[in-house]
Enzyme design. Structure first.
Site, PDB file in Angstrom:
ATOM      1  N   ARG A  41       0.875  -1.184   0.000  1.00 41.02           N
ATOM      2  CA  ARG A  41       0.000   0.000   0.000  1.00 41.02           C
ATOM      3  C   ARG A  41       0.904   1.222   0.000  1.00 41.02           C
ATOM      4  O   ARG A  41       1.755   1.376   0.878  1.00 41.02           O
ATOM      5  CB  ARG A  41      -0.900  -0.001   1.237  1.00 41.02           C
ATOM      6  CG  ARG A  41      -1.619   1.319   1.448  1.00 41.02           C
ATOM      7  CD  ARG A  41      -2.719   1.260   2.470  1.00 41.02           C
ATOM      8  NE  ARG A  41      -3.864   0.524   1.975  1.00 41.02           N
ATOM      9  CZ  ARG A  41      -5.092   0.575   2.509  1.00 41.02           C
ATOM     10  NH1 ARG A  41      -5.318   1.330   3.569  1.00 41.02           N
ATOM     11  NH2 ARG A  41      -6.090  -0.119   1.998  1.00 41.02           N
ATOM     12  N   HIS A  74      -7.573   0.853  -6.218  1.00 34.78           N
ATOM     13  CA  HIS A  74      -7.731  -0.049  -5.066  1.00 34.78           C
ATOM     14  C   HIS A  74      -8.353  -1.344  -5.595  1.00 34.78           C
ATOM     15  O   HIS A  74      -9.484  -1.697  -5.266  1.00 34.78           O
ATOM     16  CB  HIS A  74      -8.617   0.610  -4.010  1.00 34.78           C
ATOM     17  CG  HIS A  74      -8.514  -0.017  -2.652  1.00 34.78           C
ATOM     18  ND1 HIS A  74      -7.680  -1.088  -2.374  1.00 34.78           N
ATOM     19  CD2 HIS A  74      -9.141   0.283  -1.481  1.00 34.78           C
ATOM     20  CE1 HIS A  74      -7.804  -1.412  -1.098  1.00 34.78           C
ATOM     21  NE2 HIS A  74      -8.679  -0.603  -0.535  1.00 34.78           N
ATOM     22  N   GLN A  96      -9.981  -4.140  -3.407  1.00 33.44           N
ATOM     23  CA  GLN A  96     -11.286  -3.753  -2.865  1.00 33.44           C
ATOM     24  C   GLN A  96     -12.378  -3.904  -3.927  1.00 33.44           C
ATOM     25  O   GLN A  96     -13.454  -4.436  -3.657  1.00 33.44           O
ATOM     26  CB  GLN A  96     -11.241  -2.296  -2.380  1.00 33.44           C
ATOM     27  CG  GLN A  96     -12.547  -1.809  -1.797  1.00 33.44           C
ATOM     28  CD  GLN A  96     -12.870  -2.446  -0.456  1.00 33.44           C
ATOM     29  OE1 GLN A  96     -12.092  -2.361   0.476  1.00 33.44           O
ATOM     30  NE2 GLN A  96     -14.029  -3.093  -0.352  1.00 33.44           N
ATOM     31  N   ASP A 151     -17.455   6.495  -1.660  1.00 34.03           N
ATOM     32  CA  ASP A 151     -16.176   6.424  -0.942  1.00 34.03           C
ATOM     33  C   ASP A 151     -15.962   7.801  -0.305  1.00 34.03           C
ATOM     34  O   ASP A 151     -16.658   8.765  -0.657  1.00 34.03           O
ATOM     35  CB  ASP A 151     -15.034   6.072  -1.929  1.00 34.03           C
ATOM     36  CG  ASP A 151     -13.668   5.914  -1.260  1.00 34.03           C
ATOM     37  OD1 ASP A 151     -13.625   5.642  -0.039  1.00 34.03           O
ATOM     38  OD2 ASP A 151     -12.642   6.070  -1.958  1.00 34.03           O
ATOM     39  N   CYS A 198     -16.299   1.017   0.796  1.00 31.04           N
ATOM     40  CA  CYS A 198     -15.127   0.211   1.169  1.00 31.04           C
ATOM     41  C   CYS A 198     -14.735   0.382   2.631  1.00 31.04           C
ATOM     42  O   CYS A 198     -14.026  -0.456   3.169  1.00 31.04           O
ATOM     43  CB  CYS A 198     -13.951   0.539   0.253  1.00 31.04           C
ATOM     44  SG  CYS A 198     -13.332   2.227   0.410  1.00 31.04           S
ATOM     45  N   ARG A 218     -13.428  -9.227   1.908  1.00 30.96           N
ATOM     46  CA  ARG A 218     -12.031  -8.944   1.565  1.00 30.96           C
ATOM     47  C   ARG A 218     -11.169 -10.176   1.836  1.00 30.96           C
ATOM     48  O   ARG A 218     -10.331 -10.557   1.015  1.00 30.96           O
ATOM     49  CB  ARG A 218     -11.506  -7.757   2.398  1.00 30.96           C
ATOM     50  CG  ARG A 218     -12.082  -6.395   2.015  1.00 30.96           C
ATOM     51  CD  ARG A 218     -11.550  -5.885   0.699  1.00 30.96           C
ATOM     52  NE  ARG A 218     -10.103  -5.764   0.680  1.00 30.96           N
ATOM     53  CZ  ARG A 218      -9.429  -4.706   1.121  1.00 30.96           C
ATOM     54  NH1 ARG A 218     -10.070  -3.650   1.579  1.00 30.96           N
ATOM     55  NH2 ARG A 218      -8.103  -4.658   1.044  1.00 30.96           N
TER      56      ARG A 218
HETATM   57  N1  NVA Z   1     -10.172   6.367  -1.170  1.00 24.87           N
HETATM   58  C1  NVA Z   1      -9.809   5.982   0.164  1.00 24.87           C
HETATM   59  C2  NVA Z   1      -9.959   4.498   0.340  1.00 24.87           C
HETATM   60  C3  NVA Z   1      -9.595   3.986   1.712  1.00 24.87           C
HETATM   61  C4  NVA Z   1      -9.690   2.496   1.821  1.00 24.87           C
HETATM   62  C5  NVA Z   1      -8.385   6.426   0.429  1.00 24.87           C
HETATM   63  O1  NVA Z   1      -7.530   6.266  -0.453  1.00 24.87           O
HETATM   64  O2  NVA Z   1      -8.111   6.940   1.514  1.00 24.87           O
HETATM   65  N1   CP Z   2     -11.196  -0.542   2.633  1.00 23.03           N
HETATM   66  C1   CP Z   2      -9.919  -0.583   3.020  1.00 23.03           C
HETATM   67  O1   CP Z   2      -9.007  -0.817   2.239  1.00 23.03           O
HETATM   68  O2   CP Z   2      -9.746  -0.347   4.345  1.00 23.03           O
HETATM   69  P1   CP Z   2      -8.393  -0.066   5.118  1.00 23.03           P
HETATM   70  O3   CP Z   2      -7.909   1.303   4.691  1.00 23.03           O
HETATM   71  O4   CP Z   2      -8.782  -0.096   6.571  1.00 23.03           O
HETATM   72  O5   CP Z   2      -7.393  -1.115   4.770  1.00 23.03           O
END
Ligand code: NVA
Ligand code: CP
Length: 308
Positions: A102, A129, A132, A218, A258, A286
């Site tokens: 990540r 993502h 997800q 989101d 998500c 997930r």
């Molecule tokens: N769009 C959000 C998703 C978190 C799982 C982010 O990147 O923070």
């Molecule tokens: N939805 C998701 O990826 O959650 P986290 O940021 O908690 O991993």
């Protein structure tokens, strides 16, 4: 090597078999079966942003398949002290059978991949993502049956990682992506073009959800965009997925998010907790979907669904 960096890293047939395997693994866990397909395998979770679901679901997935996961965060490793990613990638991959990363820019994920000797899974970047969205489509199929031919509405930040991975998935899974987003929060033009007839864009959230089988949203401010939070809050006024908006979708439409969610911003508490929400199944899924994905990248293909 089978990396999973974007939706199109899976072919249509692979995605179908992956969903079948995920459903089997989910059912077998409910029935109390123990698995050993990843016995002796190590998965490293390299986290350069915060995470609850991604790190836990991958760690639990690896463990429940007989393998092991080790988490490495940027802030507690030598990454924060400036060790080059090319060095980190070579070392981390030498200890492991797969890496879930990540990070921020997609270029940083690509750089890691260039130096990695094992498969890499995108655990979220600024641009996508995919783990997800793969899970979200699995969750839609659980609720409604085949996603092919369906209409999936996304309301909110059309320029964010979630919207962009949905957009990429639309031709692959053959659904129409009905995006409702302010003009300044749309996907990059090349990505919109690649989706062709599978994308419908509007600045009116009601138009986006009209007749939709699935309504997704989101956060308005993703990780790394905190400085823009006030401006985004203003720009997305009117884009809250609430009961009034959801009423314009098809009867029986399901709602996905998500998580983490901001109640009263992108989604109302009533909808998040309401009967059309599949949000917590989505979070649980997930783990099931990522089990099948870990097998796919580590064992060289989706495992066949063979029942004893
Ligand atoms: N769009 C959000 C998703 C978190 C799982 C982010 O990147 O923070
Ligand atoms: N939805 C998701 O990826 O959650 P986290 O940021 O908690 O991993």
């Amino acid at each position: 090597m089978r990396h999973f960096l974007r939706m199109t890293d899976l072919e249509r047939g692979e995605a179908r078999r992956l969903f079948a395997r995920a459903a089997q693994l989910k059912r077998r866990r409910r029935e109390g079966h123990l698995e050993d397909s990843l016995a002796g395998k190590t998965v490293v979770l390299l986290m350069e942003k915060a995470s609850t679901r991604t790190r836990l679901s991958f760690a639990a997935a690896a463990f429940q398949l007989g393998g092991h996961a080790i988490e490495l965060t940027a802030s507690t490793s030598q990454i924060a002290r400036g060790e080059p990613l090319s060095d980190t990638a070579r070392v981390v991959s030498s200890y492991s059978d797969a890496v879930v990363m990540r990070t921020t820019a997609d270029a940083r994920l690509e750089e890691f991949v260039r130096w990695s000797s094992v498969p890499v899974i995108n655990g979220l970047t600024d641009g996508g993502h995919p783990v997800q969205v793969l899970t979200d489509l699995f969750t839609v199929e659980e609720a409604l049956g085949a996603v092919s031919g369906r209409r999936i509405a996304f309301v909110g930040d059309g320029s964010g990682n979630m919207a962009r991975s949905f957009l990429e998935a639309a031709p692959l899974f053959d659904f129409t992506f009905q995006l409702g987003a302010p003009p300044q929060f749309r996907p990059p033009p090349a990505e919109a073009q690649a989706a062709g007839r599978h994308l419908v864009v509007t600045g009116d959230p009601r138009e986006a959800v009209a007749g939709a089988d699935v309504v997704v949203t989101d956060v308005w401010t993703s990780m790394g965009q905190e400085a823009e939070a006030a401006a985004r809050l203003k720009a997305f006024q009117g884009f809250t997925v609430d009961a009034a908006l959801l009423a314009g979708a098809r009867a029986g439409a399901v709602v996905l998010h998500c998580l983490p969610a901001h109640r009263g911003e992108e989604i109302s508490a009533e909808v998040l907790e309401g009967p059309q929400s599949r949000i917590f199944e989505e979070a649980e899924n997930r783990m099931h979907v990522q089990k099948a994905l870990l097998e796919h990248v580590i064992l060289g293909g989706v495992q066949d669904v063979i029942e004893a």
